[in-house]
Design an enzyme around this catalytic site. Structure first.
Site, PDB file in Angstrom:
ATOM      1  N   ALA A 202      -1.332  -1.225  -4.895  1.00  0.00           N
ATOM      2  CA  ALA A 202      -2.362  -0.257  -5.265  1.00  0.00           C
ATOM      3  C   ALA A 202      -2.062   1.052  -4.557  1.00  0.00           C
ATOM      4  CB  ALA A 202      -3.746  -0.766  -4.853  1.00  0.00           C
TER       5      ALA A 202
ATOM      6  N   THR B  46      -2.671   8.317  -5.187  1.00  0.00           N
ATOM      7  CA  THR B  46      -4.039   8.271  -5.745  1.00  0.00           C
ATOM      8  C   THR B  46      -4.225   9.369  -6.790  1.00  0.00           C
ATOM      9  OG1 THR B  46      -4.805   7.422  -3.634  1.00  0.00           O
ATOM     10  CG2 THR B  46      -6.490   8.339  -5.092  1.00  0.00           C
TER      11      THR B  46
ATOM     12  N   LYS C 161       1.707  13.063   5.856  1.00  0.00           N
ATOM     13  CA  LYS C 161       1.931  12.354   4.587  1.00  0.00           C
ATOM     14  C   LYS C 161       3.236  12.843   3.953  1.00  0.00           C
ATOM     15  CE  LYS C 161      -0.257  10.951   0.281  1.00  0.00           C
ATOM     16  NZ  LYS C 161       0.193   9.552   0.442  1.00  0.00           N
TER      17      LYS C 161
ATOM     18  N   GLY D 109       0.810  -1.219   0.000  1.00  0.00           N
ATOM     19  CA  GLY D 109       0.000   0.000   0.000  1.00  0.00           C
ATOM     20  C   GLY D 109       0.839   1.262   0.000  1.00  0.00           C
ATOM     21  N   THR D 110       2.127   1.122   0.322  1.00  0.00           N
ATOM     22  CA  THR D 110       2.998   2.313   0.359  1.00  0.00           C
ATOM     23  C   THR D 110       2.968   3.012  -0.997  1.00  0.00           C
ATOM     24  OG1 THR D 110       4.403   1.134   1.906  1.00  0.00           O
ATOM     25  CG2 THR D 110       5.353   3.084   0.867  1.00  0.00           C
ATOM     26  N   THR D 111       2.972   4.332  -0.952  1.00  0.00           N
ATOM     27  CA  THR D 111       3.022   5.114  -2.199  1.00  0.00           C
ATOM     28  C   THR D 111       4.382   5.815  -2.275  1.00  0.00           C
ATOM     29  OG1 THR D 111       1.911   6.907  -1.014  1.00  0.00           O
ATOM     30  CG2 THR D 111       0.525   5.467  -2.345  1.00  0.00           C
TER      31      THR D 111
ATOM     32  N   ASN E  67      -4.311   2.973  -3.821  1.00  0.00           N
ATOM     33  CA  ASN E  67      -5.453   3.169  -2.940  1.00  0.00           C
ATOM     34  C   ASN E  67      -6.275   1.880  -2.879  1.00  0.00           C
ATOM     35  OD1 ASN E  67      -7.912   4.109  -1.706  1.00  0.00           O
ATOM     36  ND2 ASN E  67      -7.079   6.153  -2.067  1.00  0.00           N
ATOM     37  N   PHE E  68      -6.446   1.341  -1.682  1.00  0.00           N
ATOM     38  CA  PHE E  68      -7.140   0.058  -1.534  1.00  0.00           C
ATOM     39  C   PHE E  68      -8.629   0.209  -1.276  1.00  0.00           C
ATOM     40  CE2 PHE E  68      -2.879  -1.591  -1.096  1.00  0.00           C
ATOM     41  CZ  PHE E  68      -2.992  -2.781  -1.783  1.00  0.00           C
TER      42      PHE E  68
ATOM     43  N   HIS F 134      -4.590  15.829   2.206  1.00  0.00           N
ATOM     44  CA  HIS F 134      -4.255  14.754   3.153  1.00  0.00           C
ATOM     45  C   HIS F 134      -3.726  15.351   4.455  1.00  0.00           C
ATOM     46  CE1 HIS F 134      -4.340  12.087  -0.381  1.00  0.00           C
ATOM     47  NE2 HIS F 134      -4.496  11.112   0.478  1.00  0.00           N
ATOM     48  N   HIS F 135      -3.611  14.486   5.473  1.00  0.00           N
ATOM     49  CA  HIS F 135      -3.050  14.844   6.796  1.00  0.00           C
ATOM     50  C   HIS F 135      -1.599  15.333   6.661  1.00  0.00           C
ATOM     51  CE1 HIS F 135      -0.837  10.980   6.687  1.00  0.00           C
ATOM     52  NE2 HIS F 135      -1.904  10.571   6.024  1.00  0.00           N
TER      53      HIS F 135
END
Ligand SMILES: NC(=O)c1ccc[n+]([C@@H]2O[C@H](COP(=O)([O-])OP(=O)(O)OC[C@H]3O[C@@H](n4cnc5c(N)ncnc54)[C@H](O)[C@@H]3O)[C@@H](O)[C@H]2O)c1
Length: 238
Positions: free
Chosen positions: A99, A145, A138, A74-76, A101-102, A134-135
């Protein structure tokens, strides 16, 4: 299933709770302080779920390949190395599902984005831009995404040649504005603007649990899939 969690931060902890609720056990928990004994347990797991940081993801994925453990990532922020990793995975006959985004809702949003972009190819009076929020913790900007959304538009709208962050974007770029604010789990807006009107689609995550549930569902799916490299498209099938 015996699930190894790699990266025991906000997402890793939520994935642990959801995996246990779905009847799985946590066979290993890897974070910065983990040593070879902990990694050995990853090799004894049915599947690993990796949510660490952009600098660590590729190394962790390769370790899973060496240990013969299918890995959900899931890491981007590491996708510039994706083609190399995909080749390595296929050569080593390993399994990877990654992905940006899951969340099932975001994957539906990716699909809507493509349909809207197809219609916009023949409507050059509309400009398109992306805005994401985002928070503040990040690390990467724009979000993975937002990049996936931009790539979806670029595949359909020929008047746009690439994406750029808003301060550098030119007319033939898709401008992406990235805000970092409070503890926002993730909001993405695609905005088409013309002199006559604007059309906007938006996805707003209410919490991180949609990402965590999607990652555990993906791990269940990958465990039963033939060896190979996959994305959420393979699982959802839009
Ligand atoms: N694909 C998705 O659906 C999705 C959703 C949310 C977040 N993310 C991404 O997931 C990643 C993690 O997000 P988070 O909010 O949990 O971050 P976080 O900072 O809360 O947690 C990351 C954890 O990884 C650990 N870590 C650092 N280096 C490591 C290493 N070498 N090996 C193992 N662990 C290591 C950190 O110590 C920390 O505990 C980010 O890249 C984020 O963008 C993806």
């Amino acid at each position: 299933m015996k699930i190894a969690i790699i990266g025991y931060g906000k997402m890793g902890k939520m994935i642990e709770q959801i995996a246990i609720k779905r009847g799985h056990s946590i066979s290993a928990t890897i974070d910065v302080q983990s040593g070879e004994d902990d990694w050995k347990k990853v090799g004894e797991s049915d599947v690993a779920i990796e949510f660490s940081n952009p600098q660590s993801a590729v190394k962790n994925i390769r370790k899973c390949f060496e240990l013969n453990t299918p890995v959900v990532v899931g890491t981007t922020g590491w996708y510039h190395e994706y083609e190399q990793i995909k080749n390595d995975c296929e050569k080593a006959e390993q399994s990877l599902l990654s992905a940006t985004n899951f969340s099932i809702g975001v994957n539906l949003f990716f699909h809507l984005n493509k349909i809207l972009a197809q219609a916009m190819e023949n409507l050059p009076e509309y400009n398109v831009e992306i805005e994401e929020t985002h928070h503040i913790a990040k690390l990467d900007a724009p979000s993975g995404t937002a990049i996936t959304l931009a790539e979806g538009i670029l595949a359909e709208v020929s008047r746009k040649l690439k994406w750029e962050l808003s301060d550098k974007a030119k007319e033939d770029d898709i401008s992406i504005t990235a805000h970092r604010r409070d503890d926002i789990p993730g909001t993405h807006i695609i905005r088409y603007t013309s002199e006559i009107d604007d059309i906007e689609i938006q996805h707003r995550a209410h919490s991180r649990s949609g990402f965590a549930t999607g990652a555990v569902v993906a791990a269940e799916w990958l465990f039963n899939a033939p060896k190979g490299t996959y994305t959420m498209n393979d699982l959802i099938g839009f």
